[in-house]
Scaffold this motif. Structure first.
Motif, PDB file in Angstrom:
ATOM      1  N   GLU A 166      -5.060   2.531  -4.910  1.00 61.49           N
ATOM      2  CA  GLU A 166      -3.915   2.959  -6.196  1.00 61.49           C
ATOM      3  C   GLU A 166      -3.021   2.480  -6.406  1.00 61.49           C
ATOM      4  OE1 GLU A 166      -6.374   6.251  -3.709  1.00 61.49           O
ATOM      5  OE2 GLU A 166      -5.597   4.587  -3.124  1.00 61.49           O
ATOM      6  N   GLU A 207       5.610   9.978   2.524  1.00 63.48           N
ATOM      7  CA  GLU A 207       4.967   9.031   2.762  1.00 63.48           C
ATOM      8  C   GLU A 207       3.765   8.622   3.874  1.00 63.48           C
ATOM      9  OE1 GLU A 207       2.655   5.129   2.323  1.00 63.48           O
ATOM     10  OE2 GLU A 207       3.407   6.510   0.601  1.00 63.48           O
ATOM     11  N   GLY A 246       1.102  -1.212  -0.537  1.00 67.16           N
ATOM     12  CA  GLY A 246      -0.138   0.005  -0.142  1.00 67.16           C
ATOM     13  C   GLY A 246       0.346   0.882  -0.341  1.00 67.16           C
ATOM     14  N   ASN A 247       2.246   1.168  -0.579  1.00 68.75           N
ATOM     15  CA  ASN A 247       2.859   2.628  -0.089  1.00 68.75           C
ATOM     16  C   ASN A 247       3.006   2.563  -1.818  1.00 68.75           C
ATOM     17  OD1 ASN A 247       4.804   4.171   0.291  1.00 68.75           O
ATOM     18  ND2 ASN A 247       6.596   2.817   1.902  1.00 68.75           N
ATOM     19  N   LEU A 248       2.064   3.885  -1.888  1.00 67.48           N
ATOM     20  CA  LEU A 248       2.756   4.665  -2.918  1.00 67.48           C
ATOM     21  C   LEU A 248       3.497   5.431  -3.632  1.00 67.48           C
ATOM     22  CD1 LEU A 248       0.473   4.889  -6.114  1.00 67.48           C
ATOM     23  CD2 LEU A 248      -0.232   6.866  -4.898  1.00 67.48           C
ATOM     24  N   THR A 249       3.961   6.385  -2.790  1.00 66.44           N
ATOM     25  CA  THR A 249       5.040   7.016  -2.871  1.00 66.44           C
ATOM     26  C   THR A 249       6.242   6.182  -3.279  1.00 66.44           C
ATOM     27  OG1 THR A 249       4.321   8.600  -0.828  1.00 66.44           O
ATOM     28  CG2 THR A 249       6.627   8.604  -1.870  1.00 66.44           C
ATOM     29  N   TYR A 297      -6.171   4.677   7.770  1.00 68.21           N
ATOM     30  CA  TYR A 297      -5.731   3.377   7.607  1.00 68.21           C
ATOM     31  C   TYR A 297      -5.557   2.691   9.313  1.00 68.21           C
ATOM     32  CZ  TYR A 297      -3.608  -1.426   6.032  1.00 68.21           C
ATOM     33  OH  TYR A 297      -3.615  -2.382   5.535  1.00 68.21           O
ATOM     34  N   SER A 301      -4.022   9.642   7.028  1.00 65.82           N
ATOM     35  CA  SER A 301      -5.746   8.783   6.353  1.00 65.82           C
ATOM     36  C   SER A 301      -6.114   8.039   8.086  1.00 65.82           C
ATOM     37  CB  SER A 301      -4.963   7.113   5.517  1.00 65.82           C
ATOM     38  OG  SER A 301      -4.193   6.395   6.628  1.00 65.82           O
ATOM     39  N   THR A 353      -8.357  -3.100   4.316  1.00 67.29           N
ATOM     40  CA  THR A 353      -8.047  -3.434   3.218  1.00 67.29           C
ATOM     41  C   THR A 353      -9.161  -3.404   2.348  1.00 67.29           C
ATOM     42  OG1 THR A 353      -5.962  -3.539   3.786  1.00 67.29           O
ATOM     43  CG2 THR A 353      -6.186  -3.683   1.449  1.00 67.29           C
ATOM     44  N   ARG A 370       1.659  11.412   4.430  1.00 70.14           N
ATOM     45  CA  ARG A 370       0.247  10.212   3.679  1.00 70.14           C
ATOM     46  C   ARG A 370      -0.812   9.294   4.487  1.00 70.14           C
ATOM     47  NH1 ARG A 370       1.574   8.634  -2.300  1.00 70.14           N
ATOM     48  NH2 ARG A 370       0.687  11.073  -3.658  1.00 70.14           N
ATOM     49  N   SER A 379      -2.088   3.398   3.335  1.00 70.61           N
ATOM     50  CA  SER A 379      -2.733   4.057   3.193  1.00 70.61           C
ATOM     51  C   SER A 379      -3.541   4.196   1.224  1.00 70.61           C
ATOM     52  CB  SER A 379      -2.871   4.928   3.753  1.00 70.61           C
ATOM     53  OG  SER A 379      -1.753   6.105   2.479  1.00 70.61           O
ATOM     54  N   HIS A 380      -2.904   3.390   0.266  1.00 70.12           N
ATOM     55  CA  HIS A 380      -3.007   4.084  -0.819  1.00 70.12           C
ATOM     56  C   HIS A 380      -3.191   2.311  -1.279  1.00 70.12           C
ATOM     57  CE1 HIS A 380      -1.879   7.693   0.430  1.00 70.12           C
ATOM     58  NE2 HIS A 380      -2.938   7.912  -0.709  1.00 70.12           N
TER      59      HIS A 380
END
Length: 254
Positions: free
Chosen positions: A46, A223, A11-14, A232, A230, A98, A226, A42-43
């Motif tokens: 995405e 990250e 979930g680590n989009l960065t 989360y 959230s 999730t 973010r 948190s993503h």
């Protein structure tokens, strides 16, 4: 032939976006993922969308499967009672959150992933033969895999049945490459949550049969920001692991 294997994004989009930028510079011929994509950040939606957009094939991870199948929990708690707080976070809190965040269509995409893949020519097939084999943890088990400190005999016992020159697994978040008998055993490390004390993202790049670990810096504090903004579950715990680049036991849960 250049093959990249990217795993354990959690979930680590960065971190994933930084790895995508590095992959554009490295220009591998094919890219595959090793599972554990949405849980733990948190993503999650995405992250899946990025990978679907890129068209990567890959394998199922344990924290992917737990989003719809919790049957492994009793055996896990029986074999590792000290990890019950972790399993509570996984199965009771962050897992359900999730699942809600990714929605049914992404869940179905995860459910269609195979448990292992092999590379042959320019394609992967769901067989355990060929020059390269990929799985999340170990053959037939998404939750158990040898650590980077395992001796050669353990690695050979577990992975020799894959009948591959190069065996790649993920799961432990600690990258390594080791020659064992007639095969090379590799761990990709983790894109989103390294456990080896180095917070940089990690992935595997195989260039004409020669594997190497790549570490990619990303904006950890971006990250973390973010994540903390959230809803989360246990976001402060996850943020601590992002910053330290290592596993931290979750706080006790009532």
């Amino acid at each position: 032939m250049r093959i990249a294997i990217v795993s354990d994004v959690h979930g680590n989009l960065t971190a994933l976006d930084a790895v995508l930028a590095d992959l554009r510079q490295q220009r591998p011929d094919v890219i595959y993922h090793g599972g554990d994509l949405p849980y733990g950040g948190s993503h999650p939606a995405e992250v899946i969308d990025r990978i679907v957009q890129e068209g990567w094939k890959g394998v199922l991870g344990n924290t992917d499967e737990m989003l719809w199948d919790t049957s492994a929990r009793p055996a896990l708690e029986a074999s590792a009672p000290k990890l019950k707080p972790l399993f509570k976070v996984l199965f009771d809190l962050s897992g359900p959150a999730t699942r809600r965040m990714i929605g049914p269509s992404r869940l179905e995409w995860l459910r269609a992933l195979p448990t292992d893949l092999r590379f042959e020519g320019l394609r992967f097939e769901d067989l355990r033969h060929g020059n390269l084999a990929l799985m999340h943890a170990s053959p037939g088990n998404l939750w158990r895999a040898p650590m980077d400190t395992a001796d050669d005999s353990e690695l050979e016992t577990i992975y020799k049945p894959m009948n591959a020159e190069i065996v790649v697994y993920c799961h432990i978040h600690r990258p390594f490459i080791r020659k064992v008998g007639g095969m090379t055993v590799c761990n990709t490390g983790s894109v989103g949550s390294p456990y080896d004390g180095d917070p940089r993202a990690s992935y595997l790049l195989i260039d004409d049969g020669k594997p190497a670990i790549r570490r990619v810096e990303y904006d950890v504090e971006k990250e973390v920001g973010r994540l903390l903004a959230s809803d989360y579950p246990y976001k402060e715990w996850i943020a601590e692991m992002r910053r330290k680049g290592t596993y931290v036991s979750p706080p006790e849960i009532e």
